[in-house]
Design a protein around this motif. Structure first.
Motif, PDB file in Angstrom:
ATOM      1  N   ASP A  57      -3.529   6.499 -11.128  1.00  0.00           N
ATOM      2  CA  ASP A  57      -4.934   6.188 -10.852  1.00  0.00           C
ATOM      3  C   ASP A  57      -5.320   4.775 -11.260  1.00  0.00           C
ATOM      4  O   ASP A  57      -6.413   4.304 -10.927  1.00  0.00           O
ATOM      5  N   GLN A 115       0.864   4.028  -3.071  1.00  0.00           N
ATOM      6  CA  GLN A 115       0.677   5.470  -2.869  1.00  0.00           C
ATOM      7  C   GLN A 115       1.833   6.262  -3.474  1.00  0.00           C
ATOM      8  O   GLN A 115       1.631   7.341  -4.044  1.00  0.00           O
ATOM      9  N   GLY A 123      -3.756  -0.382  -7.931  1.00  0.00           N
ATOM     10  CA  GLY A 123      -4.436  -0.624  -6.669  1.00  0.00           C
ATOM     11  C   GLY A 123      -3.934  -1.922  -6.064  1.00  0.00           C
ATOM     12  O   GLY A 123      -2.886  -2.451  -6.472  1.00  0.00           O
ATOM     13  N   TRP A 155       0.833  -1.199   0.000  1.00  0.00           N
ATOM     14  CA  TRP A 155       0.000   0.000   0.000  1.00  0.00           C
ATOM     15  C   TRP A 155       0.869   1.251   0.000  1.00  0.00           C
ATOM     16  O   TRP A 155       0.592   2.216  -0.723  1.00  0.00           O
ATOM     17  N   LYS A 202      -9.366   1.606  -4.089  1.00  0.00           N
ATOM     18  CA  LYS A 202      -7.992   1.159  -4.314  1.00  0.00           C
ATOM     19  C   LYS A 202      -7.805  -0.330  -4.036  1.00  0.00           C
ATOM     20  O   LYS A 202      -6.704  -0.855  -4.124  1.00  0.00           O
TER      21      LYS A 202
END
Length: 355
Positions: free
Chosen positions: A190, A185, A193, A181, A248
């Protein structure tokens, strides 16, 4: 099935062996009530070899693309959807200019063409388990990992595709959900995920196949050590629920795990803590000791499923199991019986997680 709109998927690699005919697998998956599949690359490769009547290499992209077009038709005939192509492994972090780095992006471009041909928009990428000594220098590694995934996300974006990044609990650089994660980030695209997995997280943060109890620290259920470990586990799940946006999370894979047993004994016989043939203990555990829920496993997988649902996620729940029995030698369960049992197991799991 539970009163829910959660769609069910089944990984083709979880049904029999790659040599079992893919058309048969698709028919069985559909008949058991699943509406999607994770298409495993070895199954596609085997199907390509069957169509060509010769062995097809994993870099023979023209043949693989041709086979992918045939798979697209078979999937449609069975009323299924291809959720994603998997597993794209050992991709990120290679030294710049190395042959491995060049091969990683050659494979990426080939797999993207396969995705276009087969009709799926999602690629699963597992966090690399390549030893750190073979990857980029430590001072450059994190930046190169992020850069590689960013470049891959951009290549996928050109085709309207997404990247589902999964923590493998034996990964050399990102073994936990929070590790991937944080990387997602930082990649900041976009179309990237998470591919979350009940086994990968519960098996990394709570379970341990190298101990006799099957729990980190070899603690006993009910002991103060187990209570402390469970407290940390619950805190991790709460953090997931409150920090990861539902959009996400691209998919949740579901399986449990056995505490490995000796082939000649009913007593617990943990996996060796050493790396065997290049694979770490949790990697060997993952490959052979992962049953469907409620079939002899022991990990706190419902905890993880509930935490994911509490984010608001209602996307694909996908069965991905590798069940060779508690002794790792295989149960010999027929394909039809196995996939039917998996359907009932998924219903029970979802129902309990929603309760």
């Amino acid at each position: 099935m539970p009163d829910t709109k959660i769609p069910y998927s089944f990984a083709t690699c979880s049904l029999g062996a790659p040599t079992d005919p893919l058309p048969q697998k698709l028919t069985l998956i559909s008949s058991a009530g699943f509406t999607g599949i994770e298409l495993a690359f070895p199954d596609l490769q085997s199907h390509a070899s069957s169509l060509s009547n010769k062995s097809i290499s994993d870099h023979d992209f023209p043949s693989l693309i041709s086979a992918a077009k045939d798979v697209k038709k078979l999937v449609k005939e069975n009323g299924l959807e291809i959720v994603m192509l998997q597993p794209f492994s050992n991709f990120e972090g290679w030294p710049r200019g190395s042959e491995e780095y060049k091969d990683a992006f050659e494979r990426a471009r080939g797999w993207i063409e396969i995705m276009s041909a087969v009709g799926t928009d999602m690629l699963q990428v597992g966090s690399s388990d390549t030893p750190l000594t073979k990857l980029s220098p430590s001072s450059e590694l994190r930046g190169n990992i992020v850069s590689d995934l960013r470049d891959l996300a951009d290549l996928l974006k050109e085709k309207g595709m997404r990247l589902a990044y999964e923590n493998w609990c034996w990964s050399s650089h990102a073994a936990g959900w929070k590790d991937v994660w944080d990387i997602v980030q930082e990649v900041d695209r976009d179309n990237i995920g998470l591919c979350l997995d009940t086994f990968q997280s519960a098996g990394g943060e709570w379970g341990d196949p190298t101990t006799t109890t099957g729990i980190i620290g070899n603690v006993e259920i009910g002991s103060s050590g187990e209570k402390d470990l469970t407290k940390r586990w619950k805190e991790s799940l709460s953090e997931l629920t409150h920090t990861v946006p539902k959009e996400k999370i691209y998919i949740l894979q579901i399986s449990d795990a056995y505490i490995p047993l000796s082939p000649s004994s009913s007593k617990s016989a943990p996996l060796s803590a050493e790396v065997v043939e290049g694979t770490a203990p949790r990697g060997r555990w993952s490959h052979d000791y992962r049953p469907v829920p409620y079939d002899g496993g022991y990990l706190p997988i419902e905890d993880f499923g509930k935490a994911v649902l509490e984010t608001g996620f209602r996307g694909w729940f996908s069965m991905e199991v590798f069940d060779q029995g508690v002794d790792g030698r295989g149960k010999g369960v027929g394909l039809e019986m196995f996939v039917e049992r998996a359907g009932g197991s998924m219903d029970k799991f979802v129902g309990k997680c929603l309760a």
